[in-house]
Design a protein around this motif. Sequence first.
Motif, PDB file in Angstrom:
ATOM      1  N   ARG A 208       0.847  -1.192   0.000  1.00 31.21           N
ATOM      2  CA  ARG A 208       0.000   0.000   0.000  1.00 31.21           C
ATOM      3  C   ARG A 208       0.882   1.242   0.000  1.00 31.21           C
ATOM      4  NH1 ARG A 208      -5.544   1.401   3.071  1.00 31.21           N
ATOM      5  NH2 ARG A 208      -6.212   0.138   1.295  1.00 31.21           N
ATOM      6  N   LEU A 209       0.699   2.080  -1.023  1.00 32.79           N
ATOM      7  CA  LEU A 209       1.429   3.334  -1.133  1.00 32.79           C
ATOM      8  C   LEU A 209       0.456   4.484  -0.960  1.00 32.79           C
ATOM      9  CD1 LEU A 209       3.844   2.688  -4.158  1.00 32.79           C
ATOM     10  CD2 LEU A 209       4.132   2.100  -1.745  1.00 32.79           C
ATOM     11  N   THR A 210       0.838   5.442  -0.142  1.00 30.11           N
ATOM     12  CA  THR A 210       0.069   6.671   0.026  1.00 30.11           C
ATOM     13  C   THR A 210       0.690   7.737  -0.859  1.00 30.11           C
ATOM     14  OG1 THR A 210      -0.470   6.101   2.311  1.00 30.11           O
ATOM     15  CG2 THR A 210      -0.755   8.409   1.666  1.00 30.11           C
ATOM     16  N   VAL A 211      -0.102   8.258  -1.783  1.00 32.79           N
ATOM     17  CA  VAL A 211       0.395   9.231  -2.758  1.00 32.79           C
ATOM     18  C   VAL A 211      -0.226  10.588  -2.464  1.00 32.79           C
ATOM     19  CG1 VAL A 211       0.516   9.844  -5.203  1.00 32.79           C
ATOM     20  CG2 VAL A 211       0.690   7.444  -4.502  1.00 32.79           C
ATOM     21  N   MET A 212       0.609  11.621  -2.412  1.00 37.85           N
ATOM     22  CA  MET A 212       0.147  12.977  -2.159  1.00 37.85           C
ATOM     23  C   MET A 212       0.873  13.932  -3.095  1.00 37.85           C
ATOM     24  SD  MET A 212      -0.074  13.084   2.008  1.00 37.85           S
ATOM     25  CE  MET A 212      -1.337  12.150   2.875  1.00 37.85           C
ATOM     26  N   GLY A 213       0.090  14.620  -3.924  1.00 35.77           N
ATOM     27  CA  GLY A 213       0.685  15.613  -4.797  1.00 35.77           C
ATOM     28  C   GLY A 213       1.705  15.050  -5.761  1.00 35.77           C
ATOM     29  N   GLY A 214       1.512  13.831  -6.238  1.00 39.41           N
ATOM     30  CA  GLY A 214       2.422  13.252  -7.206  1.00 39.41           C
ATOM     31  C   GLY A 214       3.690  12.664  -6.635  1.00 39.41           C
ATOM     32  N   THR A 215       3.734  12.468  -5.311  1.00 37.29           N
ATOM     33  CA  THR A 215       4.877  11.812  -4.686  1.00 37.29           C
ATOM     34  C   THR A 215       4.370  10.750  -3.716  1.00 37.29           C
ATOM     35  OG1 THR A 215       5.028  13.389  -2.845  1.00 37.29           O
ATOM     36  CG2 THR A 215       6.300  13.891  -4.826  1.00 37.29           C
ATOM     37  N   LEU A 246      10.945  -0.886  -3.987  1.00 42.18           N
ATOM     38  CA  LEU A 246       9.963   0.201  -3.980  1.00 42.18           C
ATOM     39  C   LEU A 246       9.804   0.904  -5.327  1.00 42.18           C
ATOM     40  CD1 LEU A 246       7.986   2.090  -2.539  1.00 42.18           C
ATOM     41  CD2 LEU A 246       9.962   3.433  -1.749  1.00 42.18           C
ATOM     42  N   PRO A 247      10.890   1.207  -6.076  1.00 46.69           N
ATOM     43  CA  PRO A 247      10.709   1.948  -7.334  1.00 46.69           C
ATOM     44  C   PRO A 247       9.752   1.277  -8.313  1.00 46.69           C
ATOM     45  CG  PRO A 247      13.016   1.976  -6.689  1.00 46.69           C
ATOM     46  CD  PRO A 247      12.323   1.026  -5.763  1.00 46.69           C
ATOM     47  N   ARG A 248       9.715  -0.052  -8.351  1.00 44.60           N
ATOM     48  CA  ARG A 248       8.820  -0.746  -9.284  1.00 44.60           C
ATOM     49  C   ARG A 248       7.357  -0.486  -8.921  1.00 44.60           C
ATOM     50  NH1 ARG A 248       9.139  -6.160  -8.822  1.00 44.60           N
ATOM     51  NH2 ARG A 248       8.703  -6.584 -11.020  1.00 44.60           N
ATOM     52  N   PHE A 249       7.042  -0.559  -7.631  1.00 43.41           N
ATOM     53  CA  PHE A 249       5.677  -0.289  -7.186  1.00 43.41           C
ATOM     54  C   PHE A 249       5.356   1.205  -7.290  1.00 43.41           C
ATOM     55  CE2 PHE A 249       6.773  -4.240  -4.973  1.00 43.41           C
ATOM     56  CZ  PHE A 249       5.660  -5.013  -5.273  1.00 43.41           C
ATOM     57  N   GLU A 250       6.348   2.030  -6.980  1.00 41.66           N
ATOM     58  CA  GLU A 250       6.152   3.477  -7.023  1.00 41.66           C
ATOM     59  C   GLU A 250       5.764   3.940  -8.420  1.00 41.66           C
ATOM     60  OE1 GLU A 250       8.593   7.101  -5.005  1.00 41.66           O
ATOM     61  OE2 GLU A 250       9.741   5.809  -6.347  1.00 41.66           O
ATOM     62  N   ALA A 265      -4.248   9.843  -2.549  1.00 39.81           N
ATOM     63  CA  ALA A 265      -4.816   8.508  -2.762  1.00 39.81           C
ATOM     64  C   ALA A 265      -3.997   7.486  -1.998  1.00 39.81           C
ATOM     65  CB  ALA A 265      -4.830   8.152  -4.250  1.00 39.81           C
ATOM     66  N   THR A 266      -4.594   6.320  -1.794  1.00 43.39           N
ATOM     67  CA  THR A 266      -3.843   5.150  -1.366  1.00 43.39           C
ATOM     68  C   THR A 266      -4.007   4.093  -2.455  1.00 43.39           C
ATOM     69  OG1 THR A 266      -5.756   4.438  -0.057  1.00 43.39           O
ATOM     70  CG2 THR A 266      -3.979   5.558   1.100  1.00 43.39           C
ATOM     71  N   VAL A 267      -2.920   3.441  -2.790  1.00 46.99           N
ATOM     72  CA  VAL A 267      -2.899   2.500  -3.909  1.00 46.99           C
ATOM     73  C   VAL A 267      -2.468   1.135  -3.389  1.00 46.99           C
ATOM     74  CG1 VAL A 267      -1.998   2.030  -6.221  1.00 46.99           C
ATOM     75  CG2 VAL A 267      -2.217   4.403  -5.418  1.00 46.99           C
ATOM     76  N   ASP A 268      -3.298   0.123  -3.669  1.00 44.36           N
ATOM     77  CA  ASP A 268      -2.989  -1.247  -3.276  1.00 44.36           C
ATOM     78  C   ASP A 268      -2.479  -2.019  -4.486  1.00 44.36           C
ATOM     79  OD1 ASP A 268      -3.843  -0.825  -0.659  1.00 44.36           O
ATOM     80  OD2 ASP A 268      -5.916  -1.327  -1.136  1.00 44.36           O
ATOM     81  N   LEU A 269      -1.333  -2.663  -4.336  1.00 46.40           N
ATOM     82  CA  LEU A 269      -0.707  -3.422  -5.415  1.00 46.40           C
ATOM     83  C   LEU A 269      -0.260  -4.781  -4.893  1.00 46.40           C
ATOM     84  CD1 LEU A 269       0.863  -0.322  -5.237  1.00 46.40           C
ATOM     85  CD2 LEU A 269       1.182  -0.921  -7.634  1.00 46.40           C
ATOM     86  N   VAL A 270      -0.107  -5.730  -5.815  1.00 46.78           N
ATOM     87  CA  VAL A 270       0.510  -7.014  -5.480  1.00 46.78           C
ATOM     88  C   VAL A 270       1.601  -7.306  -6.497  1.00 46.78           C
ATOM     89  CG1 VAL A 270      -1.549  -7.968  -4.394  1.00 46.78           C
ATOM     90  CG2 VAL A 270      -1.151  -8.370  -6.833  1.00 46.78           C
ATOM     91  N   GLY A 275       5.028  -9.006 -12.579  1.00 45.64           N
ATOM     92  CA  GLY A 275       5.392  -7.728 -12.001  1.00 45.64           C
ATOM     93  C   GLY A 275       4.246  -7.109 -11.220  1.00 45.64           C
ATOM     94  N   PRO A 276       4.425  -5.868 -10.747  1.00 48.17           N
ATOM     95  CA  PRO A 276       3.399  -5.224  -9.935  1.00 48.17           C
ATOM     96  C   PRO A 276       2.080  -5.052 -10.688  1.00 48.17           C
ATOM     97  CG  PRO A 276       5.487  -4.069  -9.718  1.00 48.17           C
ATOM     98  CD  PRO A 276       5.652  -5.051 -10.838  1.00 48.17           C
ATOM     99  N   VAL A 277       0.978  -5.321  -9.985  1.00 48.55           N
ATOM    100  CA  VAL A 277      -0.362  -5.147 -10.522  1.00 48.55           C
ATOM    101  C   VAL A 277      -1.140  -4.250  -9.562  1.00 48.55           C
ATOM    102  CG1 VAL A 277      -2.519  -6.294 -11.167  1.00 48.55           C
ATOM    103  CG2 VAL A 277      -0.327  -7.424 -11.599  1.00 48.55           C
TER     104      VAL A 277
END
Length: 321
Positions: A208-215, A246-250, A265-270, A275-277
Motif C-alpha cells: 500500500r502506497l500513500t500518494v500525495m501531490g504526485g509523490t 519500492l521503485p517498481r511499485f512506485e 490517494a492510497t494505492v494497493d498493489l501485489v 510484475g506489480p499489478v
Amino acid sequence: MPVPTVWIVDRWEDASDPAWEVAALRQSLAERDVRAEVVDWEQLRFGLSRDTLLRSGRESGLPDAMVIRSQVLTRHTAGSVALLYDSFDHLEDCGVRLINRATALRTTENKMRQAQTLHAAGIPVPDTRLVHSVDHVGQCMRDWGEIVLKPVHGHASIDVVRMRPKGVGHADGELLGTREEITAWHLLEHHGVLCAQPYVPNPGRDVRLTVMGGTVAAAVTHVSTSSDGSVRHLLHPYATARVESLPRFEHAALAATAALGLDVATVDLVEGPDGPVVIEVNPTATLWRPLEGTDFDLTEDGITREHARVVSAAVAHGRQR
C-alpha cells in the motif's frame, strides 16, 4: 485578501472530537496561514444559491476548498450514489476546490470505471467484468479459474470474496459449488451487479502506497498471517514490513493516480507473476497516524505536513484563476 478557508469534511456524530489525522491536518494548515474547519457532511443542505449553502440550519459562505474524507464517500446510506456526486459537481460549479476533484472521485469510486481508466493508460490491472447473474459468475470461472467478486462501489473489503472452481456440491458441467453459488446469488441480490476479476497469484502480501501531490508519502507491505494468503482476514490480522523494490511499485502507483487525476490517494498493489499489478486505488488518505514518523513514512517532515502542502497549493492555485 481574506485568509483562505478549508473545510475538512466527513460524517461524524461529534465533529468537535475529530480523528487524530483531522486535528493534525487542521493544525498543519494553520501553520501555513490556512483556516481549516471540521465539518459534518450530514449537516450540509444544498440549494440554488451559487455562493452559500445551509450548514446546521444556517446560511454559510462557501470555503475555498474541501478535503473530502472517506466516510463521505462510503457511508451514503441516505440516498443514491449519483446524488452524492451531483452535490460534488454543485460545489465545484460554485468555485469550491475539492480534494479530490469530483470527476476523479466519481471515476475512482466506480471499480469498473477505475479499471477501464487504468487499463487504457497502460497500467497493469486485473481483467475486470461486470456480472449480473450467477451464470455470469460461472462464465468468469470458465475463462479465468479462480476469481474475486467485489461490489462496484465498495470499501474496506466488505463483500469481497475469492472463489475457486469446482467447490463442494458442484454439478456436472458446472464450476460453482453449492456455497459459492449461494454466496454469489445473495451478493447479486444485495448489490444488483458485481465486478469480477481473475485472482492474481502473489506471495501472500500486498503493498500500500500513500500518494500525495504526485509523490509517494508512505509505503508499507501488508504480510498475510493466514493460511489462505489473505491480508484482509478478520481473524488473522496482517503483519507489516518495509516495501522491497519500492521503485517498481512506485512507478505503477504514480502512473495510476495521475491517470485518475487524484491529488491524494492510497494505492494497493501485489507482485503478480509478471510484475506489480494495481489491485485498487482509493481516492482518500484517511488513516496515517500509524505511519507518521516511522520507517514507512517517506516524507522529509511528516505525512501530515505533506498533506497540508498539497491542500494549500490547490487553494493557492484556485485563487489565482
